[in-house]
Every structure is written in C-alpha cells, then in structure tokens.
Design a protein around this motif. Sequence first.
Motif, short mmCIF file in Angstrom:
data_model
loop_
_atom_site.label_atom_id
_atom_site.label_comp_id
_atom_site.label_asym_id
_atom_site.label_seq_id
_atom_site.Cartn_x
_atom_site.Cartn_y
_atom_site.Cartn_z
N LYS A 1 37.41 57.61 54.70
CA LYS A 1 37.49 58.24 53.38
C LYS A 1 36.97 57.26 52.34
N ASN A 2 36.51 57.82 51.23
CA ASN A 2 36.01 56.99 50.14
C ASN A 2 37.07 56.91 49.05
N GLU A 3 37.25 55.73 48.49
CA GLU A 3 38.23 55.52 47.42
C GLU A 3 37.50 54.97 46.20
N PRO A 4 37.19 55.83 45.24
CA PRO A 4 36.38 55.40 44.10
C PRO A 4 37.13 54.60 43.05
N HIS A 5 38.46 54.48 43.15
CA HIS A 5 39.25 53.69 42.20
C HIS A 5 40.03 52.64 42.99
N VAL A 6 39.70 51.38 42.82
CA VAL A 6 40.29 50.30 43.62
C VAL A 6 40.54 49.09 42.73
N CYS A 7 41.27 48.12 43.31
CA CYS A 7 41.41 46.80 42.69
C CYS A 7 40.68 45.81 43.60
N THR A 8 41.37 45.22 44.58
CA THR A 8 40.70 44.47 45.64
C THR A 8 40.20 45.48 46.68
N PHE A 9 39.00 45.29 47.21
CA PHE A 9 38.39 46.32 48.06
C PHE A 9 37.51 45.67 49.12
N TYR A 10 36.99 46.51 50.04
CA TYR A 10 35.99 46.07 51.01
C TYR A 10 35.05 47.24 51.31
N LEU B 1 36.20 42.36 41.69
CA LEU B 1 35.31 42.35 40.52
C LEU B 1 36.15 42.59 39.27
N PRO B 2 35.67 42.16 38.10
CA PRO B 2 36.37 42.51 36.86
C PRO B 2 36.46 44.03 36.70
N ASP B 3 37.46 44.48 35.97
CA ASP B 3 37.62 45.92 35.75
C ASP B 3 36.34 46.51 35.16
N GLY B 4 35.88 47.62 35.75
CA GLY B 4 34.66 48.25 35.25
C GLY B 4 34.09 49.24 36.24
N HIS B 5 32.88 49.70 35.95
CA HIS B 5 32.18 50.71 36.74
C HIS B 5 31.01 50.05 37.46
N TYR B 6 30.87 50.33 38.78
CA TYR B 6 29.86 49.66 39.59
C TYR B 6 29.20 50.64 40.54
N LYS B 7 28.04 50.19 41.12
CA LYS B 7 27.33 50.99 42.10
C LYS B 7 26.90 50.11 43.27
N LEU B 8 27.25 50.54 44.48
CA LEU B 8 26.88 49.83 45.70
C LEU B 8 25.55 50.35 46.24
N PHE B 9 24.68 49.44 46.67
CA PHE B 9 23.42 49.78 47.34
C PHE B 9 23.44 49.17 48.74
N TRP B 10 23.19 50.00 49.76
CA TRP B 10 23.32 49.62 51.17
C TRP B 10 21.95 49.78 51.83
N ASP C 1 39.96 48.72 38.78
CA ASP C 1 40.96 48.78 37.70
C ASP C 1 42.22 48.10 38.19
N CYS C 2 42.36 46.81 37.89
CA CYS C 2 43.54 46.04 38.29
C CYS C 2 44.55 45.90 37.16
N ALA C 3 44.19 46.26 35.93
CA ALA C 3 45.11 46.08 34.80
C ALA C 3 46.34 46.93 34.94
N ASP C 4 46.21 48.19 35.38
CA ASP C 4 47.36 49.09 35.51
C ASP C 4 48.32 48.59 36.57
N GLU C 5 47.81 48.09 37.68
CA GLU C 5 48.69 47.61 38.75
C GLU C 5 49.46 46.38 38.30
N GLU C 6 48.79 45.43 37.63
CA GLU C 6 49.48 44.24 37.17
C GLU C 6 50.45 44.57 36.04
N GLY C 7 50.08 45.50 35.14
CA GLY C 7 50.97 45.87 34.04
C GLY C 7 52.23 46.53 34.52
N GLY C 8 52.12 47.40 35.54
CA GLY C 8 53.30 48.06 36.07
C GLY C 8 54.29 47.09 36.63
N GLY C 9 53.79 46.00 37.28
CA GLY C 9 54.72 45.03 37.87
C GLY C 9 55.41 44.21 36.82
#
Length: 228
Positions: free
Chosen positions: A48-57, A107-116, A133-141
């Motif tokens: 599955k694809n996850e278009p909203h992530v913090c740390t990713f691969y 990556l810093p919070d923002g919008h990106y595009k992967l090329f394979w 988007d890592c700000a929401d996860e860190e703010g919640g904690g």
Amino acid sequence: MRTLSRVGAVCAVASAAFLVAPVAHATPHGDNGTVKIHDATTGEELRKNEPHVCTFYLDAFGFDAVQEVDWHIEAWAPTADVKGETVKSGEITLDTDGHGRTDDLSLPDGHYKLFWNFEGENGAAKHKVFWTDCADEEGGGTTATPTASASGTPGSGDSASPSADPSESAEAGASPSASSSPSASASAQGSTGDLAETGNGAPVGLLSGVSAALLAAGAYLVVRRRRA
C-alpha cells in the motif's frame, strides 16, 4: 524453379525475423513493477502507498530479478522553495523476486516527489508524490505529558489541605460563638436588672397606698349610706 524456391525461403526467414522482433521489445525490463512510500512502522509485505509520513522508506515490488535502480526525491509545490530541487537520492539492487527497500529516510516537513529510474525502463520514470509531517506527531506527545503532571500533583495537594482540617476550622468557629454567648447572657442580665430597678421604686408603694385609701373611703360611704 530453383531460383523461385530460394527466393521463397529467404522471404520466409525475413518474415519470421520481423515477427519475433516486436515480441522481444514488448516486455521491457521492470516496467511491470511498482514502488510505494511506506511509513517506517509499516511492514514491507504490505503493498500500500502512504502519502503522509514522518520517517519513511521506499518499498519496491514486481520488478525484474536483481534489478538495479537509481532514485531521487525532489522538493515539490506548494511547499518547495525551489520546485524540482533534488533533496535526497540513492541507488538499490533488488532481490531475485524483484523486491527491495531502502533504509529509513527523513525530510523536513513538506511536499515531495519520488522519481524511480532503472535500466530498460519504457518511457518516464515511475514516481510517487507524498507529504512529510512530523510536527503533529511531536506536538501530540509534548502536550499530553504536562497536562497529566499538572492535573495530578498540585490539584490533589490543594484539595487535600482544606478538606483535611474541617474539625480545626469548626473548633475555630466554635470559639467565637462561645465567646459571644457570655455577652448575650450579660446583656440579658443587664436588661433584667434594669427592669427590676424600675419596678421596686417608690411610685409603686405610693400607688398601692392610694388604692387602699380609696377602698377604705368607699367602704365608709357605703356603711354611712345604709345607716341613713
């Protein structure tokens, strides 16, 4: 006749060559594969694809065996300062099943595009657009911890000290009421004494004497009238 048969044989070989050639080009290497953006906590087996992530691969499936891939990630609108700027890149060799994953990325919070990109690809590179988007996860904690400590320690201490001393406050309140009772009794006694002084004076004896004299005079007049 022999010449015609030779010409026919040559034509047959040429026709076969033309028929085989398109088949060889119809299945370009790796074009049946796909690549996904996965959160760092997502298993590699999930396609599955996850278009909203913090740390990713990056997780690839269905490519050719031992496929060599070059990939890069570009900053993308609307958050990119410079659209198309490469912010991260790498390369990976897939396994014999055409599957592989990169190390965890950030990556810093923002919008990106992967090329394979891979050798033998047909047309444009495979690509995926995603957000970090890592700000929401860190703010919640961080908001959860202070509220728990603030509501636990001071609140219980403040509420315990007033409620633990009702008897002392009652005794403190009782002493003023006890001190006020002597003043009340004193005022009662004072008022009683004043009434006694006004009742035991000379005017009361004078009135009783006058009453007795009037009674005696009335009796004398009655007796004298009967004799007459």
